[in-house]
Write a protein that holds these residues in place. Structure first.
Motif, short mmCIF file in Angstrom:
data_model
loop_
_atom_site.label_atom_id
_atom_site.label_comp_id
_atom_site.label_asym_id
_atom_site.label_seq_id
_atom_site.Cartn_x
_atom_site.Cartn_y
_atom_site.Cartn_z
N LYS A 20 -13.27 3.93 5.99
CA LYS A 20 -14.24 2.83 5.96
C LYS A 20 -15.67 3.33 5.75
O LYS A 20 -16.49 2.61 5.18
N THR A 21 -15.94 4.55 6.18
CA THR A 21 -17.31 5.06 6.10
C THR A 21 -17.53 6.05 4.97
O THR A 21 -18.63 6.56 4.81
N LYS A 22 -16.50 6.33 4.20
CA LYS A 22 -16.61 7.32 3.13
C LYS A 22 -16.43 6.66 1.77
O LYS A 22 -15.81 5.61 1.66
N THR A 23 -16.95 7.35 0.76
CA THR A 23 -16.69 6.90 -0.61
C THR A 23 -15.32 7.43 -1.03
O THR A 23 -14.77 8.33 -0.38
N GLY A 24 -14.78 6.91 -2.10
CA GLY A 24 -13.47 7.34 -2.58
C GLY A 24 -13.41 8.81 -2.91
O GLY A 24 -12.39 9.46 -2.70
N THR A 25 -14.51 9.37 -3.42
CA THR A 25 -14.51 10.79 -3.78
C THR A 25 -14.56 11.70 -2.56
O THR A 25 -14.21 12.87 -2.66
N GLU A 26 -15.00 11.18 -1.41
CA GLU A 26 -15.09 11.99 -0.19
C GLU A 26 -13.81 11.98 0.61
O GLU A 26 -13.64 12.79 1.52
N LEU A 27 -12.89 11.08 0.31
CA LEU A 27 -11.66 10.94 1.09
C LEU A 27 -10.72 12.12 0.89
O LEU A 27 -10.65 12.69 -0.20
N THR A 28 -10.00 12.47 1.94
CA THR A 28 -8.97 13.50 1.85
C THR A 28 -7.62 12.81 1.61
O THR A 28 -7.50 11.60 1.78
N ASP A 29 -6.63 13.62 1.25
CA ASP A 29 -5.29 13.07 1.04
C ASP A 29 -4.78 12.37 2.29
O ASP A 29 -4.23 11.27 2.22
N GLY A 133 1.99 8.59 -1.46
CA GLY A 133 2.51 9.95 -1.32
C GLY A 133 2.89 10.54 -2.66
O GLY A 133 2.55 11.68 -2.97
N ARG A 134 3.55 9.75 -3.50
CA ARG A 134 3.96 10.23 -4.83
C ARG A 134 2.74 10.43 -5.73
O ARG A 134 2.66 11.40 -6.47
N LEU A 135 1.78 9.53 -5.66
CA LEU A 135 0.58 9.66 -6.51
C LEU A 135 -0.29 10.85 -6.10
O LEU A 135 -0.90 11.48 -6.96
N ILE A 136 -0.34 11.12 -4.82
CA ILE A 136 -1.11 12.28 -4.37
C ILE A 136 -0.43 13.56 -4.84
O ILE A 136 -1.08 14.49 -5.32
N ALA A 141 1.91 10.28 -12.25
CA ALA A 141 3.17 9.53 -12.16
C ALA A 141 2.97 8.10 -12.67
O ALA A 141 1.99 7.43 -12.32
N SER A 142 3.90 7.65 -13.50
CA SER A 142 3.83 6.27 -14.01
C SER A 142 5.09 5.50 -13.64
O SER A 142 5.22 4.34 -13.99
N LEU A 143 6.01 6.16 -12.94
CA LEU A 143 7.25 5.51 -12.50
C LEU A 143 7.41 5.69 -11.00
O LEU A 143 7.02 6.73 -10.45
#
Length: 160
Positions: A20-29, A133-136, A141-143
């Motif tokens: 909630k307090t971070k930008t998307g680029t600052e987030l960890t997996d 989990g799969r996208l990380i 992945a497109s499927l």
């Protein structure tokens, strides 16, 4: 198996609200995995995956430049046939690796396009969410996992 890390991540109260307090680029997996399902492919996750894909793209492009330089440096004439064969084999291996990376770069560009048009994170075949989990693990992945398994089973049975 993919859900178990998500459950463990949600147990940590620091991770549950960290997004909630971070930008998307600052987030960890782990923080992305701890986000509520209602935030799936929301603005922060899109920003997170765009940064991940851009970093992957830059790494592939950097490797390609290094390969070009490496191949130029090793063009000296080597009189010993065994040494020459070794150098040629190393070049062939490096070129095969770059060919794989070229294909990966194409998938990265397609994934960035999918991010732009709002299709990223959803299965091409079923339209269902692919899952964080799969996208990380595989940002291109497109499927969904099930659709990918079906495709691989068909390929195994009928060939390409």
């Amino acid at each position: 198996m993919i859900e178990s890390p998500r459950t463990a991540a949600k147990a940590d109260p620091k991770l549950v609200n960290a997004w909630k307090t971070k930008t998307g680029t600052e987030l960890t997996d782990a923080e992305v995995l701890a986000m509520p399902e209602t935030e799936y492919m929301g603005a922060k996750q899109i920003e997170f995956f765009r940064a991940k894909l851009t970093e992957l793209k830059n790494g592939v492009l950097s490797n390609a430049g290094e390969t070009t330089e490496h191949l130029r440096e090793d063009t000296s004439i080597v009189p010993d046939p065994a040494d020459r064969a070794t150098i040629e084999e190393e070049h062939a291996l490096e070129l095969r690796t770059r060919d794989r990376e070229r294909k990966l770069l194409k998938k990265i560009m397609q994934s960035l396009g999918r991010l732009d048009n709002g299709e990223y994170g959803y299965c091409d075949e079923t339209g269902e969410p692919i899952g964080l989990g799969r996208l990380i693990a595989r940002p291109t992945a497109s499927l969904s996992l099930e659709a990918q398994q079906r495709r691989e089973m068909k390929q195994k049975m009928f060939g390409d």
